[in-house]
Design a protein around this motif. Structure first.
Motif, PDB file in Angstrom:
ATOM      1  N   SER A 239      44.567  -7.561  25.029  1.00 56.97           N
ATOM      2  CA  SER A 239      45.051  -8.773  25.506  1.00 56.97           C
ATOM      3  C   SER A 239      43.961  -9.843  25.199  1.00 56.97           C
ATOM      4  N   TRP A 240      44.411 -11.028  24.963  1.00 54.81           N
ATOM      5  CA  TRP A 240      43.419 -12.044  24.678  1.00 54.81           C
ATOM      6  C   TRP A 240      44.111 -13.527  25.159  1.00 54.81           C
ATOM      7  N   GLY A 241      42.971 -14.272  25.657  1.00 57.94           N
ATOM      8  CA  GLY A 241      43.253 -15.549  26.283  1.00 57.94           C
ATOM      9  C   GLY A 241      43.252 -16.643  24.944  1.00 57.94           C
ATOM     10  N   GLN A 242      43.688 -17.784  25.140  1.00 61.33           N
ATOM     11  CA  GLN A 242      43.929 -18.857  24.214  1.00 61.33           C
ATOM     12  C   GLN A 242      42.462 -19.271  23.773  1.00 61.33           C
ATOM     13  N   GLY A 243      41.400 -19.177  24.544  1.00 58.82           N
ATOM     14  CA  GLY A 243      40.045 -19.717  24.100  1.00 58.82           C
ATOM     15  C   GLY A 243      39.887 -21.064  24.785  1.00 58.82           C
ATOM     16  N   THR A 244      38.534 -21.092  25.073  1.00 59.46           N
ATOM     17  CA  THR A 244      38.086 -22.227  25.685  1.00 59.46           C
ATOM     18  C   THR A 244      36.900 -22.889  24.816  1.00 59.46           C
ATOM     19  N   GLN A 245      36.855 -24.020  24.145  1.00 60.84           N
ATOM     20  CA  GLN A 245      35.744 -24.709  23.447  1.00 60.84           C
ATOM     21  C   GLN A 245      34.346 -24.771  24.434  1.00 60.84           C
ATOM     22  N   VAL A 246      33.260 -24.379  23.869  1.00 61.83           N
ATOM     23  CA  VAL A 246      32.034 -24.645  24.326  1.00 61.83           C
ATOM     24  C   VAL A 246      31.171 -25.334  23.334  1.00 61.83           C
ATOM     25  N   THR A 247      30.642 -26.706  23.695  1.00 61.08           N
ATOM     26  CA  THR A 247      30.047 -27.378  22.630  1.00 61.08           C
ATOM     27  C   THR A 247      28.621 -27.655  23.246  1.00 61.08           C
ATOM     28  N   VAL A 248      27.547 -27.249  22.597  1.00 64.27           N
ATOM     29  CA  VAL A 248      26.063 -27.505  23.068  1.00 64.27           C
ATOM     30  C   VAL A 248      25.365 -28.788  22.047  1.00 64.27           C
ATOM     31  N   SER A 249      24.925 -29.864  22.632  1.00 60.87           N
ATOM     32  CA  SER A 249      24.677 -30.756  21.799  1.00 60.87           C
ATOM     33  C   SER A 249      23.049 -30.883  22.073  1.00 60.87           C
ATOM     34  N   SER A 250      22.269 -31.369  21.206  1.00 59.10           N
ATOM     35  CA  SER A 250      20.819 -31.552  21.150  1.00 59.10           C
ATOM     36  C   SER A 250      20.505 -32.516  22.095  1.00 59.10           C
TER      37      SER A 250
ATOM     38  N   GLY B  34      35.236 -24.534  29.794  1.00 57.24           N
ATOM     39  CA  GLY B  34      34.340 -24.904  28.700  1.00 57.24           C
ATOM     40  C   GLY B  34      34.278 -26.441  28.695  1.00 57.24           C
ATOM     41  N   GLY B  35      33.365 -26.902  27.837  1.00 60.90           N
ATOM     42  CA  GLY B  35      33.071 -28.112  27.797  1.00 60.90           C
ATOM     43  C   GLY B  35      31.695 -28.537  26.836  1.00 60.90           C
ATOM     44  N   LEU B  36      31.434 -29.909  26.845  1.00 65.02           N
ATOM     45  CA  LEU B  36      30.188 -30.229  26.240  1.00 65.02           C
ATOM     46  C   LEU B  36      28.984 -30.296  27.165  1.00 65.02           C
ATOM     47  N   VAL B  37      27.831 -29.854  26.810  1.00 65.94           N
ATOM     48  CA  VAL B  37      26.739 -29.606  27.693  1.00 65.94           C
ATOM     49  C   VAL B  37      25.428 -29.760  26.633  1.00 65.94           C
ATOM     50  N   GLN B  38      24.388 -30.385  27.122  1.00 66.91           N
ATOM     51  CA  GLN B  38      23.330 -30.548  26.320  1.00 66.91           C
ATOM     52  C   GLN B  38      22.402 -29.240  26.623  1.00 66.91           C
TER      53      GLN B  38
ATOM     54  N   ALA C  34      37.793 -13.141  35.850  1.00 74.19           N
ATOM     55  CA  ALA C  34      36.221 -12.644  35.196  1.00 74.19           C
ATOM     56  C   ALA C  34      35.631 -13.935  34.887  1.00 74.19           C
ATOM     57  N   TYR C  35      34.347 -13.776  34.917  1.00 74.28           N
ATOM     58  CA  TYR C  35      33.417 -15.303  34.665  1.00 74.28           C
ATOM     59  C   TYR C  35      32.338 -14.698  33.761  1.00 74.28           C
ATOM     60  N   LEU C  36      32.338 -15.745  33.041  1.00 79.81           N
ATOM     61  CA  LEU C  36      30.871 -15.749  32.391  1.00 79.81           C
ATOM     62  C   LEU C  36      29.975 -16.887  32.584  1.00 79.81           C
ATOM     63  N   GLN C  37      28.806 -16.709  33.356  1.00 81.33           N
ATOM     64  CA  GLN C  37      27.879 -17.556  33.666  1.00 81.33           C
ATOM     65  C   GLN C  37      26.952 -18.076  32.302  1.00 81.33           C
ATOM     66  N   MET C  38      26.768 -19.094  31.854  1.00 87.09           N
ATOM     67  CA  MET C  38      25.972 -19.303  30.578  1.00 87.09           C
ATOM     68  C   MET C  38      24.874 -20.327  31.286  1.00 87.09           C
ATOM     69  N   ASN C  39      23.672 -19.957  31.075  1.00 85.74           N
ATOM     70  CA  ASN C  39      22.668 -20.580  31.200  1.00 85.74           C
ATOM     71  C   ASN C  39      21.761 -20.682  30.015  1.00 85.74           C
ATOM     72  N   SER C  40      20.690 -21.582  30.082  1.00 80.41           N
ATOM     73  CA  SER C  40      19.744 -22.023  29.156  1.00 80.41           C
ATOM     74  C   SER C  40      20.447 -22.026  27.660  1.00 80.41           C
ATOM     75  N   LEU C  41      21.650 -22.896  27.782  1.00 74.99           N
ATOM     76  CA  LEU C  41      22.539 -22.835  26.465  1.00 74.99           C
ATOM     77  C   LEU C  41      21.785 -23.638  25.296  1.00 74.99           C
ATOM     78  N   ARG C  42      22.064 -23.041  23.969  1.00 76.61           N
ATOM     79  CA  ARG C  42      21.554 -23.412  22.967  1.00 76.61           C
ATOM     80  C   ARG C  42      22.464 -23.761  21.857  1.00 76.61           C
ATOM     81  N   ILE C  43      22.281 -24.783  21.026  1.00 81.08           N
ATOM     82  CA  ILE C  43      23.167 -25.294  20.167  1.00 81.08           C
ATOM     83  C   ILE C  43      24.143 -24.302  19.452  1.00 81.08           C
TER      84      ILE C  43
END
Length: 127
Positions: free
Chosen positions: A116-127, A9-13, A79-88
């Protein structure tokens, strides 16, 4: 149960991409479907994507269809999640989850079918 650890996870435009990873241990990873869910502040945790134990079936929420891709690598127990064209509106904490049923015939969008669940990862999409 299986232990799950998310990363990536992280910060992305807006318009950018991220790839989330979910490393599994403790249970035979390849025998269970895997799912990704997300939870935005003040909202319920919602389904994002899932992949069957044998990778033959995938399912996506309408809001991410065509932009996100779920996959799994049993040799890496990941397991993976590829996320493209991210939106706010994709901003959320993302959780991976392992299905409670061995060799499920199909996939499920229901949170209750994952135990069973993970602890989570933050994804932040900025404008």
């Amino acid at each position: 149960q299986v232990q799950l650890v998310e990363s990536g996870g992280g910060l992305v435009q807006a318009g950018g991409s991220l790839r989330l990873s979910c490393a599994a241990s403790g249970r035979t990873f390849q025998n269970y479907a895997m799912g990704w869910f997300r939870q935005a502040p003040g909202k319920e945790r919602e389904f994002v994507a899932t992949i069957s134990w044998n990778r033959g079936i995938t399912d996506y929420a309408d809001s991410v269809k065509g932009r996100f891709t779920i996959s799994r690598d049993s040799t890496k127990n990941t397991a993976y999640l590829q996320m493209n064209s991210l939106r706010i509106e994709d901003t959320a904490v993302y959780y991976c989850a392992a299905d409670r049923s061995l060799f499920r015939a199909g996939v499920s969008r229901r949170r209750g079918d994952y135990n069973s669940w993970g602890q989570g990862t933050q994804v932040t999409v900025s404008s």
